[in-house]
Design a protein around this motif. Structure first.
Motif, PDB file in Angstrom:
ATOM      1  N   GLU A 102      -2.444  -2.466  14.670  1.00 35.54           N
ATOM      2  CA  GLU A 102      -0.988  -2.357  14.505  1.00 35.54           C
ATOM      3  C   GLU A 102      -0.583  -2.741  13.088  1.00 35.54           C
ATOM      4  OE1 GLU A 102       1.354  -4.256  17.542  1.00 35.54           O
ATOM      5  OE2 GLU A 102       0.165  -3.391  19.163  1.00 35.54           O
ATOM      6  N   ALA A 103      -1.169  -3.840  12.587  1.00 33.58           N
ATOM      7  CA  ALA A 103      -0.847  -4.272  11.223  1.00 33.58           C
ATOM      8  C   ALA A 103      -1.263  -3.209  10.213  1.00 33.58           C
ATOM      9  CB  ALA A 103      -1.546  -5.597  10.923  1.00 33.58           C
ATOM     10  N   ALA A 104      -2.451  -2.645  10.411  1.00 35.51           N
ATOM     11  CA  ALA A 104      -2.958  -1.637   9.476  1.00 35.51           C
ATOM     12  C   ALA A 104      -2.048  -0.412   9.457  1.00 35.51           C
ATOM     13  CB  ALA A 104      -4.386  -1.246   9.867  1.00 35.51           C
ATOM     14  N   ALA A 105      -1.654   0.046  10.643  1.00 35.33           N
ATOM     15  CA  ALA A 105      -0.762   1.214  10.713  1.00 35.33           C
ATOM     16  C   ALA A 105       0.563   0.906  10.007  1.00 35.33           C
ATOM     17  CB  ALA A 105      -0.527   1.595  12.173  1.00 35.33           C
ATOM     18  N   ALA A 106       1.105  -0.294  10.255  1.00 37.36           N
ATOM     19  CA  ALA A 106       2.383  -0.664   9.639  1.00 37.36           C
ATOM     20  C   ALA A 106       2.270  -0.715   8.123  1.00 37.36           C
ATOM     21  CB  ALA A 106       2.856  -2.014  10.184  1.00 37.36           C
ATOM     22  N   ARG A 107       1.160  -1.263   7.632  1.00 35.09           N
ATOM     23  CA  ARG A 107       0.982  -1.367   6.172  1.00 35.09           C
ATOM     24  C   ARG A 107       0.940   0.013   5.513  1.00 35.09           C
ATOM     25  NH1 ARG A 107       2.384  -6.426   4.820  1.00 35.09           N
ATOM     26  NH2 ARG A 107       1.046  -8.015   5.725  1.00 35.09           N
ATOM     27  N   LEU A 108       0.505   1.029   6.254  1.00 35.38           N
ATOM     28  CA  LEU A 108       0.413   2.385   5.689  1.00 35.38           C
ATOM     29  C   LEU A 108       1.611   3.244   6.075  1.00 35.38           C
ATOM     30  CD1 LEU A 108      -3.402   2.992   6.257  1.00 35.38           C
ATOM     31  CD2 LEU A 108      -2.244   2.609   4.078  1.00 35.38           C
ATOM     32  N   ALA A 138       0.866  -1.184   0.000  1.00 33.13           N
ATOM     33  CA  ALA A 138       0.000   0.000   0.000  1.00 33.13           C
ATOM     34  C   ALA A 138       0.896   1.225   0.000  1.00 33.13           C
ATOM     35  CB  ALA A 138      -0.887   0.003   1.243  1.00 33.13           C
ATOM     36  N   PRO A 139       0.412   2.357  -0.527  1.00 29.87           N
ATOM     37  CA  PRO A 139       1.210   3.576  -0.432  1.00 29.87           C
ATOM     38  C   PRO A 139       1.443   3.943   1.028  1.00 29.87           C
ATOM     39  CG  PRO A 139      -0.986   4.027  -1.350  1.00 29.87           C
ATOM     40  CD  PRO A 139      -0.882   2.548  -1.177  1.00 29.87           C
ATOM     41  N   ALA A 140       2.648   4.407   1.335  1.00 31.50           N
ATOM     42  CA  ALA A 140       2.966   4.757   2.733  1.00 31.50           C
ATOM     43  C   ALA A 140       2.394   6.127   3.049  1.00 31.50           C
ATOM     44  CB  ALA A 140       4.474   4.719   2.941  1.00 31.50           C
ATOM     45  N   SER A 141       1.055   6.221   2.974  1.00 30.47           N
ATOM     46  CA  SER A 141       0.382   7.518   3.093  1.00 30.47           C
ATOM     47  C   SER A 141       0.426   8.086   4.503  1.00 30.47           C
ATOM     48  CB  SER A 141      -1.069   7.388   2.634  1.00 30.47           C
ATOM     49  OG  SER A 141      -1.722   6.390   3.397  1.00 30.47           O
TER      50      SER A 141
END
Ligand code: CP
Length: 306
Positions: free
Chosen positions: A61-67, A36-39
């Motif tokens: 935590e996973a969602a924040a890391a993915r972004l 995902a884009p590191a928005s």
């Protein structure tokens, strides 16, 4: 002004659909199959969990890391709440660390909304008492939409400990707003009348104490966890499985199209039999967890992207 996600009640269909569409776009990244884009690369997210959690805390935590965001974690046990620091003081001190968002789980119904009045950062409700669990409601809707193709004409049963369930409240608001019919099924003692006294949703909502009578035409069945840690859990009749469990026999009486859902953690052999929970043709239980990461990416993105 920060953007918060405090509850699903009050969100209209376009707002819910926009969040679901955004979550849908994040599913490959949530599965680890695409970047995902590191928005949110410069953002700091604090996860304040004053109640236990596996899925919600780790998926935020996973969602924040993915972004590309960084997460700080604080749990009730091990925090200065044990020394008497209040919920609000704890959160204000966490905000003073410079965080951009506070994700909060608390046994205080309305606690996140109260907090949102006192902080400048975004507040995301990760489950507050018996009130709402909005990201769970969104991931349930995403799972249903992907499995059934939409909500119009769909009949969804929410089964079990309705009175104590914030999951049921969020799902009820979102599903009826999106056009589904909802049947609330459970013991009379766990069925709050207030659920159908809301005029906007009443016409799409029915209540029953008889699970067997409702199996034949369902498109999805959401089994709720018996909340053993809350007051009413202790008074659940010992024959709960006999009356309200999704046993192998009951699952066989569901239409072939009907999916089985559970927010977790599952009390196996109480709400759902092992065979039913583990039947990958029907059971969406682990898919719900993956969709939870995508939904939390969408919510963090909504609250923090400008
Ligand atoms: N569904 C859910 O909220 O699970 P956790 O309590 O593990 O976060």
């Amino acid at each position: 002004m920060p953007r918060h996600l405090l509850q699903l009640e009050g969100l209209d269909a376009p707002a819910l659909t926009a969040l679901l569409d955004r979550a849908e776009s994040f599913i490959p990244a949530a599965r680890g199959e695409a970047a995902a884009p590191a928005s949110l690369a410069d953002k700091l997210v604090a996860n304040l969990f004053f109640e236990d959690s596996t899925r919600t805390r780790l998926s935020f935590e996973a969602a924040a890391a993915r972004l590309g965001a960084r997460s700080l974690a604080l749990q009730g046990s091990g925090s200065s709440a044990s020394k008497g620091e209040t919920f609000l003081d704890t959160a204000l001190n966490v905000e003073a660390l410079g965080v951009d968002a506070i994700v909060v789980r608390t046994d205080l119904s309305g606690g996140p909304a109260q907090l949102a009045q006192h902080v400048r950062c975004a507040v995301i409700n990760a489950g507050d008492g018996r009130h709402e669990h909005p990201t769970q409601g969104l991931l349930d809707c995403l799972t249903i939409r992907r499995a059934l193709g939409g909500f119009q004409g769909a009949t969804i049963a929410i089964v079990g400990d309705i009175a104590n369930s914030r999951v049921a409240r969020s799902a009820l608001h979102a599903l009826t707003t999106l056009g589904a019919k909802v049947r609330l099924i459970g013991p009379p003692t766990l069925m709050p009348k207030s659920f159908v006294q809301v005029p906007a949703v009443a016409e799409n909502v029915s209540i029953s104490n008889d699970l067997d009578a409702n199996l034949h035409d369902l498109d999805a069945v959401m089994m709720l966890r018996v909340q053993l840690e809350r007051a009413a859990g202790g008074s659940i009749a010992s024959d709960y499985r006999v009356q309200y469990g999704l046993t192998r026999d009951r699952a066989a009486r569901l239409p072939a199209r009907c999916i089985v859902m559970h927010p977790g953690p599952v009390n196996r052999g109480v709400e759902v039999d092992d065979d039913v929970a583990d039947d990958r043709r029907r059971s969406q239980i682990l898919l719900q967890v993956t969709h939870g990461v995508a939904v939390r990416m969408a919510v963090l993105d909504y609250c923090l992207s400008r």
